[in-house]
Design an enzyme around this catalytic site. Structure first.
Site, PDB file in Angstrom:
ATOM      1  N   LYS A  48       0.834  -1.201   0.000  1.00 40.62           N
ATOM      2  CA  LYS A  48       0.000   0.000   0.000  1.00 40.62           C
ATOM      3  C   LYS A  48       0.871   1.254   0.000  1.00 40.62           C
ATOM      4  O   LYS A  48       2.077   1.191   0.240  1.00 40.62           O
ATOM      5  CB  LYS A  48      -0.946  -0.015   1.192  1.00 40.62           C
ATOM      6  CG  LYS A  48      -0.265  -0.054   2.546  1.00 40.62           C
ATOM      7  CD  LYS A  48      -1.281  -0.142   3.669  1.00 40.62           C
ATOM      8  CE  LYS A  48      -0.579  -0.155   5.025  1.00 40.62           C
ATOM      9  NZ  LYS A  48      -1.543  -0.128   6.140  1.00 40.62           N
ATOM     10  N   ARG A 146     -10.587   0.327  14.699  1.00 44.69           N
ATOM     11  CA  ARG A 146     -10.542   0.996  13.409  1.00 44.69           C
ATOM     12  C   ARG A 146     -11.690   0.461  12.560  1.00 44.69           C
ATOM     13  O   ARG A 146     -12.779   1.027  12.555  1.00 44.69           O
ATOM     14  CB  ARG A 146      -9.165   0.789  12.747  1.00 44.69           C
ATOM     15  CG  ARG A 146      -8.898   1.688  11.564  1.00 44.69           C
ATOM     16  CD  ARG A 146      -7.431   1.711  11.183  1.00 44.69           C
ATOM     17  NE  ARG A 146      -6.882   0.389  10.883  1.00 44.69           N
ATOM     18  CZ  ARG A 146      -5.617   0.187  10.540  1.00 44.69           C
ATOM     19  NH1 ARG A 146      -4.775   1.214  10.478  1.00 44.69           N
ATOM     20  NH2 ARG A 146      -5.165  -1.027  10.277  1.00 44.69           N
ATOM     21  N   HIS A 175      -5.642  -7.052  13.370  1.00 44.99           N
ATOM     22  CA  HIS A 175      -4.454  -6.211  13.230  1.00 44.99           C
ATOM     23  C   HIS A 175      -3.991  -5.727  14.595  1.00 44.99           C
ATOM     24  O   HIS A 175      -4.799  -5.272  15.414  1.00 44.99           O
ATOM     25  CB  HIS A 175      -4.742  -5.010  12.334  1.00 44.99           C
ATOM     26  CG  HIS A 175      -3.519  -4.208  11.993  1.00 44.99           C
ATOM     27  ND1 HIS A 175      -2.514  -4.697  11.197  1.00 44.99           N
ATOM     28  CD2 HIS A 175      -3.145  -2.958  12.363  1.00 44.99           C
ATOM     29  CE1 HIS A 175      -1.571  -3.774  11.068  1.00 44.99           C
ATOM     30  NE2 HIS A 175      -1.918  -2.713  11.774  1.00 44.99           N
ATOM     31  N   ARG A 231       2.065 -10.619   7.330  1.00 48.62           N
ATOM     32  CA  ARG A 231       1.879  -9.464   6.462  1.00 48.62           C
ATOM     33  C   ARG A 231       3.022  -8.461   6.650  1.00 48.62           C
ATOM     34  O   ARG A 231       2.850  -7.419   7.291  1.00 48.62           O
ATOM     35  CB  ARG A 231       0.538  -8.786   6.757  1.00 48.62           C
ATOM     36  CG  ARG A 231      -0.675  -9.707   6.697  1.00 48.62           C
ATOM     37  CD  ARG A 231      -1.978  -8.905   6.753  1.00 48.62           C
ATOM     38  NE  ARG A 231      -2.070  -8.030   7.908  1.00 48.62           N
ATOM     39  CZ  ARG A 231      -2.727  -8.309   9.029  1.00 48.62           C
ATOM     40  NH1 ARG A 231      -3.371  -9.477   9.164  1.00 48.62           N
ATOM     41  NH2 ARG A 231      -2.767  -7.441  10.019  1.00 48.62           N
ATOM     42  N   TYR A 275      13.135  31.552   3.631  1.00 51.60           N
ATOM     43  CA  TYR A 275      11.926  32.202   4.139  1.00 51.60           C
ATOM     44  C   TYR A 275      11.974  32.365   5.659  1.00 51.60           C
ATOM     45  O   TYR A 275      12.390  31.466   6.391  1.00 51.60           O
ATOM     46  CB  TYR A 275      10.694  31.375   3.793  1.00 51.60           C
ATOM     47  CG  TYR A 275      10.370  31.291   2.322  1.00 51.60           C
ATOM     48  CD1 TYR A 275       9.955  32.411   1.622  1.00 51.60           C
ATOM     49  CD2 TYR A 275      10.462  30.073   1.653  1.00 51.60           C
ATOM     50  CE1 TYR A 275       9.646  32.337   0.268  1.00 51.60           C
ATOM     51  CE2 TYR A 275      10.155  29.983   0.299  1.00 51.60           C
ATOM     52  CZ  TYR A 275       9.741  31.120  -0.390  1.00 51.60           C
ATOM     53  OH  TYR A 275       9.442  31.028  -1.729  1.00 51.60           O
ATOM     54  N   CYS A 322      12.201  24.870   1.367  1.00 45.98           N
ATOM     55  CA  CYS A 322      11.238  25.463   0.443  1.00 45.98           C
ATOM     56  C   CYS A 322      10.464  24.347  -0.265  1.00 45.98           C
ATOM     57  O   CYS A 322      10.743  23.159  -0.078  1.00 45.98           O
ATOM     58  CB  CYS A 322      11.959  26.333  -0.580  1.00 45.98           C
ATOM     59  SG  CYS A 322      13.080  27.561   0.136  1.00 45.98           S
ATOM     60  N   MET A 323       9.504  24.721  -1.103  1.00 43.42           N
ATOM     61  CA  MET A 323       8.717  23.717  -1.799  1.00 43.42           C
ATOM     62  C   MET A 323       9.582  22.861  -2.727  1.00 43.42           C
ATOM     63  O   MET A 323       9.406  21.646  -2.809  1.00 43.42           O
ATOM     64  CB  MET A 323       7.602  24.376  -2.619  1.00 43.42           C
ATOM     65  CG  MET A 323       6.688  23.380  -3.320  1.00 43.42           C
ATOM     66  SD  MET A 323       5.378  24.158  -4.280  1.00 43.42           S
ATOM     67  CE  MET A 323       4.369  24.839  -2.971  1.00 43.42           C
ATOM     68  N   ASP A 324      10.554  23.501  -3.404  1.00 36.94           N
ATOM     69  CA  ASP A 324      11.329  22.797  -4.422  1.00 36.94           C
ATOM     70  C   ASP A 324      12.833  22.805  -4.166  1.00 36.94           C
ATOM     71  O   ASP A 324      13.580  22.193  -4.926  1.00 36.94           O
ATOM     72  CB  ASP A 324      11.076  23.431  -5.798  1.00 36.94           C
ATOM     73  CG  ASP A 324       9.601  23.638  -6.062  1.00 36.94           C
ATOM     74  OD1 ASP A 324       8.872  22.635  -6.103  1.00 36.94           O
ATOM     75  OD2 ASP A 324       9.176  24.806  -6.198  1.00 36.94           O
TER      76      ASP A 324
END
Length: 385
Positions: A48, A146, A175, A231, A275, A322-324
């Site tokens: 997953k 859950r 689980h 698992r 920033y 930063c983002m990038d």
């Protein structure tokens, strides 16, 4: 490898210097170690969340070649993607089921989770309407709160399953909530509750479905929980569930997250970086810019906390991520544009690597989130296999 989504071949590797490299041979070795440890128990590979950031389709195809018994996923969409890629082994989807999803589950031959009497009857009716047999695993909640029918009400679900004419109950599972702790009291209580639910079959002389409850932590710390199938999730990728877990299986990380130096500068004292101006030096220092950031999954919370490896040495990330892009202070160290930078993984020097646990500690999270947060815009490159 270019015939699977999320992979690039050698001619395309330099399209973006920030990339994830996955060693398929390491995955093979990890799977072998898990198999040796669990003996006769079957292995369901948990893939997953984009195979814990390693790339769903390439890793699934490799796991099938290594002979895993089945695959476990969270979402219908993940399972359909694998079927369309030619993966034919049994696939169990752990998540919930909606009315509109049911035809795809049945058309693609997927195994459904039945967490309640209502859902089980819904599956049975949908399969009857299409003239097919639905394969299900019953889900029992033994202490996770859950999804799944409570252990003290589970007899209702098991009895209902005996009346369904278009459902094949292949398995039954639960689980663990705390099997990665040093204190296994709650995990043992969950296993005890699960085994008590399973006594339903013996008391009626009924065939026992495939029993499974052991996740990665259960594999490591509770051999009595291995039952018919295990698992492995994060353990398969070479990362231990927690610092408290016994290292009973020898595994190695299969993923390395790399980038390259994109810019080099000398930053003068009193000139803040990035920033918010959260970091500055009191003397001239050499600072490099790396083309990776929180848009790739390198958390902003790692600002002024994490380290990377350049030329075999560890250096701190300075200023806000930063983002990038992000900046790294070399002090008076040396680096050149194009030099490789290790964000996560083993470096070539003598100062060790940057582990998922390291990043998790700096970010205040867990290794699971570190791996699964690496954005799909980061190319995956596959080695070995």
């Amino acid at each position: 490898m270019t015939d699977t989504p999320g992979s690039v071949d050698s001619d395309e590797e330099e399209l973006r210097p920030t990339r994830v490299e996955v060693d398929l041979d390491v995955l093979t070795a990890n799977l072998r170690s898990i198999r040796d440890h669990v003996g006769q128990a079957r292995v369901m590979a948990i893939l997953k969340a984009n195979a814990y950031g390693h790339g769903l389709v390439p890793v699934a195809c490799h796991m099938v070649r290594q002979g895993v018994d089945s695959i476990g996923l969270a979402l219908l969409e993940e399972a359909v993607l694998l079927r369309r890629a030619g993966v034919e082994v049994p696939i169990l989807v752990f998540g919930g089921i909606t009315v509109k999803q049911m035809p795809q589950f049945l058309d693609h031959g997927l195994t459904l989770t039945a967490p309640s009497v209502e859902k089980l009857r819904f599956i049975d009716a949908a399969a009857a309407a299409r003239g097919v047999q639905a394969r299900v695993h019953l889900k029992v909640d033994t202490g996770m709160e859950r999804i799944g029918i409570h252990y003290y009400s589970a007899r209702q679900l098991l009895e209902a399953s005996l009346t369904c004419r278009h459902v094949i109950v292949e398995g039954i599972y639960s689980h663990f909530a705390n099997a990665d702790s040093a204190d296994l009291g709650h995990a043992r209580l969950q296993l005890e509750r699960f085994l008590e639910v399973l006594s339903f079959y013996d008391s009626r002389s009924l065939p026992m479905p495939v029993r499974h409850i052991a996740n990665s932590a259960g594999i490591l710390q509770m051999p009595e929980s291995h039952l018919d199938m295990v698992r492995p999730g994060i353990l398969l990728y070479g990362v231990y569930p927690s610092d408290e877990c016994v290292r009973a299986v020898n595994v190695s990380p299969a993923l390395t997250w790399k980038s390259r130096v994109a810019y080099f500068k000398v930053v003068q004292p009193g000139h803040p970086v990035s920033y918010g101006s959260t970091w500055q030096s009191d003397r001239p220092v050499r600072v490099i810019t790396i083309p990776a950031g929180y848009g790739d999954g390198y958390f902003r919370s790692l600002s002024n906390r994490s380290e990377v490896i350049v030329r075999g040495r560890r250096f701190p990330v300075v200023g806000r991520v930063c983002m990038d892009q992000m900046m790294v202070c070399l002090e008076q160290g040396t680096a050149y544009n194009g030099d490789e930078v290790i964000l996560l993984g083993q470096g070539d020097g003598d100062q060790g690597g940057i582990s998922a646990a390291d990043l998790a500690t700096w970010a205040g999270t867990i290794p699971y989130e570190v791996l699964t947060s690496i954005n799909t815009r980061v190319p995956r490159v596959y080695r070995g296999g």
